[in-house]
Write an enzyme that holds these catalytic residues in place. Structure first.
Site, short mmCIF file in Angstrom:
data_model
loop_
_atom_site.label_atom_id
_atom_site.label_comp_id
_atom_site.label_asym_id
_atom_site.label_seq_id
_atom_site.Cartn_x
_atom_site.Cartn_y
_atom_site.Cartn_z
CD GLU A 1 5.43 8.11 12.30
OE1 GLU A 1 6.35 8.11 13.15
OE2 GLU A 1 4.46 8.89 12.35
NE ARG A 2 0.52 0.47 12.11
CZ ARG A 2 -0.10 -0.68 12.40
NH1 ARG A 2 0.19 -1.31 13.51
NH2 ARG A 2 -0.98 -1.19 11.56
NE ARG A 17 -4.07 1.57 10.48
CZ ARG A 17 -3.70 0.63 9.62
NH1 ARG A 17 -3.90 -0.64 9.91
NH2 ARG A 17 -3.17 0.95 8.46
CD GLN A 73 -3.02 0.95 0.24
OE1 GLN A 73 -3.35 -0.18 -0.11
NE2 GLN A 73 -3.52 2.03 -0.27
#
Length: 749
Positions: free
Chosen positions: A81-82, A118, A54
């Site tokens: 960011e992860r 999330r 992604q």
């Protein structure tokens, strides 16, 4: 779940392209600050195998942003960011990105919305994102609620978490506080009170468990939320603490923040105890100044704490003072002292050191004068007067009784001449009956009294009825029976022994026996052979031995109680036998009571038709016949048949003997009276009729009721009579003794 929808219009306007990982940098406005190690390791392994599937959403680095390193990066990571951290940890140099032209407001909005999808976003991070949107970009709670699809109260609840102290945030992120308890703590306005509440909520109990959310909510409402309705000051006053203002407009009042305090029981609740206490102290100081200006006295601080260290309640007693608002129990209408005396008073004010309020009081001396002037008499004064009257009456009663006792003792002295009693027989008999009654009543309920009742064998179904029968018969006893009962009460206790008391001599019994000329050693030698250890005969002193009981069963009795006739050509050997230890016991022609001494092992018995067990339920064995197998003081064991057909715990009054008529039954004229014709146990003072003497071949020397036909085995009282040297059967004939019966024991008095 995807971070960003690639099918949206904004995404289609952008083209995914690779970017060097060294050209990217995390966004300083990203709400997510925590990245758990376990999750990052899992994502890193996925990136190593499959790459970044992604693309990251980025924008050009704003010129007004500070550099995160030595040089300015090309792109700011808006979302992803992860994935950036996982790719960097996996050693990738290129990652796919979507470059978009976004302003700061849009970036923050995308970051908050993307992170809300999330489940592992911490509530504190979510609250910080909402705070940035409201502070920097002018969002309202309603706009945020509409934008993210949450309720207005949800937004306010998350924003309130930002009021947590640094220690509270640390514990919340560490897991010691859950979102519910963290919100309860965040609603406390000061860091000091928050720390105290956190310590109470997170402390473990004896089982190692922390406080539940419900208990924590109750604790905070009770200790950190104060009702303004009971405040000692007016909530609308804004000059008590100028910096705090009015409580009605204060944001710390639950009614002014209903979204946060939706669980509050009232809108008029203060959530800032420190401010509440400051206003209470200010109000106390203001009231004290007014009292001093009016000439009154105010007691505060250490002096007030000395008088009432635990505060002042309605039941509190203040040394030397009485509360004006306390109920006056001397007043028939139960009014307060203020209602009785009116408001025209100058009371003394004492500070309640717990509540910090002033309580109006009056000195007790001043209060007593004012109550007397108001026409109200104290009940204490009436009580003292009543006590004085009772003391006078008590003294008179004591004098009367002492004087009456002195006259009784003087009258007894008048009945004596030269040391000899001159008391009239009827007076002596009345006194003896009263003495016997008093001794019997004071005997209590013990084994001694039970043994005495066994001697006298009164009628009654149980112990209580037999005891009451003796008590009722005392008023009609003759002098001999009174003496006998008093002697029994005095010495029977000495006749009883057990395995530890048998080593001591029955001193009192021996001394009384010596007064009657009885040699105790001779009696002892007739029972205990010389050289026999005392322990071997200990049981014989307490109850008849089993051998003696078995021997008694061999004496077949008629249904009316007459002894079996001796076979022809044989004579009774009772005259040559040694009298048993209980030969002096008096027997009657009544049926013996169902107790220890009335039955022996081997007796043929029948369970009474109305026998009931300890629970009151009728026994199944009613009417059955059996044989006594064993004995206890309160019950016996009866065998009804072969094998194990044994019933235990049958009380003595639940069974009766089964009498078997003798083959050589005595004539009807010699059979003693049945239950319907037998006379009372206790002998009266009436003389027996001379006409009756011929019908009684032998009769008891003291009890004319006891008689023997002269046939069969001798009863115990005959054996006891013959055991005394010089006594013969001829002396028991009525013709020789009927003239002396009436005066037999009168001379002894």
């Amino acid at each position: 779940m995807q971070d960003y929808d690639p099918q949206s219009a904004e995404a289609k306007a952008c083209i995914s392209q690779p970017a060097g990982i060294h050209t990217l940098a995390p966004s300083p406005t990203n709400p997510r600050k925590s990245f758990p190690d376990a999750e990052m390791l899992e994502m890193t392994e996925s990136v190593k195998q499959h790459g970044v599937l992604q693309p990251l959403l980025v924008r050009c680095w704003p010129v007004n942003y500070a550099y995160p390193g030595d040089t300015m990066p090309y792109y700011e990571i808006v979302a992803g960011e992860r994935r950036y951290r996982a790719a960097k940890a996996a050693g990738l140099t290129l990652v796919p990105v979507l470059v978009r032209d976004l302003d700061d407001r849009a970036v923050l909005e995308l970051q908050v919305i993307e992170n809300l999808q999330r489940k592992d976003l911490h509530p504190i991070e979510e609250a910080e994102g909402y705070g940035l949107m409201m502070d920097k970009h002018g969002y309202t709670a309603d706009q945020l609620a509409e934008k993210i699809g949450k309720s207005r109260s949800y937004i306010f609840g998350r924003l309130k978490l930002l009021a947590l102290s640094p220690d509270g945030r640390r514990l919340f992120q560490g897991g010691l506080l859950n979102p519910s308890t963290a919100l309860l703590i965040a609603r406390i306005p000061t860091a000091k009170l928050q720390a105290k509440a956190i310590q109470e909520i997170t402390s473990t109990d004896g089982y190692g468990d922390v406080m539940s959310v419900r208990r924590a909510a109750r604790l905070i409402q009770d200790r950190y939320m104060l009702k303004l309705a009971g405040a000692p000051f007016k909530p609308w006053m804004d000059d008590l603490v100028p910096s705090a203002g009015s409580c009605n407009d204060c944001p710390k009042r639950t009614g002014n923040q209903p979204e946060i305090f939706d669980d509050a029981t009232s809108a008029n609740v203060c959530t800032d105890p420190d401010c509440f206490q400051a206003k209470r102290l200010a109000q106390t100081a203001r009231e004290a100044a007014k009292v001093v200006a009016a000439g009154g006295q105010v007691i505060t601080g250490k002096a007030a704490e000395k008088l009432a260290a635990y505060g002042i309640q309605n039941y509190t007693t203040i040394p030397g003072y009485t509360q004006l608002d306390k109920t006056c129990y001397d007043d028939p209408e139960n009014r307060t002292y203020r209602e009785i005396l009116g408001d025209d008073l100058t009371p003394t004010m004492i500070e309640d050191v717990q509540q910090h309020v002033l309580v109006p009081v009056l000195p007790n001396t001043v209060l007593a004068e004012k109550l007397q002037a108001a026409g109200l008499r104290s009940r204490d004064a009436d009580r003292e007067a009543d006590e004085a009257k009772k003391a006078v009456v008590l003294a008179q009663e004591r004098t009367y009784r002492d004087r009456l006792l002195a006259q009784v003792r003087d009258s007894l002295a008048d009945q004596t001449l030269n040391g000899e009693s001159q008391m009239a027989p009827d007076l002596a008999l009345s006194l003896m009956r009263r003495i016997a009654r008093r001794l019997f009543e004071r005997a209590g309920d013990n084994d001694t009294l039970r043994k005495i009742i066994g001697f006298w064998k009164p009628t009654g179904r149980n112990y209580t009825e037999r005891r009451d029968a003796i008590l009722a018969a005392i008023d009609s006893m003759n002098l001999a029976d009174c003496w006998r009962l008093m002697i029994d009460l005095m010495v029977v206790g000495s006749s009883m022994c057990n395995d530890w008391s048998m080593q001591y001599e029955p001193r009192e019994l021996i001394e009384v026996a010596s007064l009657f000329g009885i040699d105790a050693e001779q009696v002892k030698a007739s029972v205990i052979p010389e050289g026999t250890a005392p322990s071997a005969t200990a049981e014989k002193h307490a109850y008849p031995s089993e051998a003696a009981q078995a021997q008694e069963t061999n004496r077949a009795e008629t249904p009316e109680g007459a002894p079996e006739a001796a076979p022809a050509g044989e004579t009774s050997t009772a005259e040559n036998e040694t009298p048993p230890a209980d030969a002096g016991l008096i027997e009657t022609n009544e049926k013996p009571f169902a107790g220890w001494l009335a039955f022996v092992v081997g007796d043929q018995v029948r369970v009474r038709a109305n026998a009931k067990g300890p629970t009151g339920k009728k026994r199944k064995c009613c009417g059955r016949e059996g044989v006594i197998e064993g004995k206890q003081e309160a019950c016996c064991l009866v065998r009804f048949g072969p094998g194990r057909d044994v019933v235990s715990n049958l009380a003595w009054d639940e069974i009766e003997k089964v009498e078997t008529p003798s083959a050589t039954e005595t004539p009807a004229t010699d059979i003693q009276p049945t239950d319907a014709t037998e006379t009372s146990l206790i002998e009266t003072d009436e003389k027996p009729a001379h006409a009756d003497c011929a019908e009684r071949p032998y009769q008891h020397p003291e009890h004319p009721n006891l008689r023997w036909s002269g046939r069969g085995r001798k009863p115990k009282w005959v054996e006891a009579w013959l055991a005394t040297p010089g006594n013969t059967l001829d002396a028991l004939k009525p013709t020789a003794r009927c003239d002396k019966t009436a005066d037999l024991f009168l001379e002894a008095a």
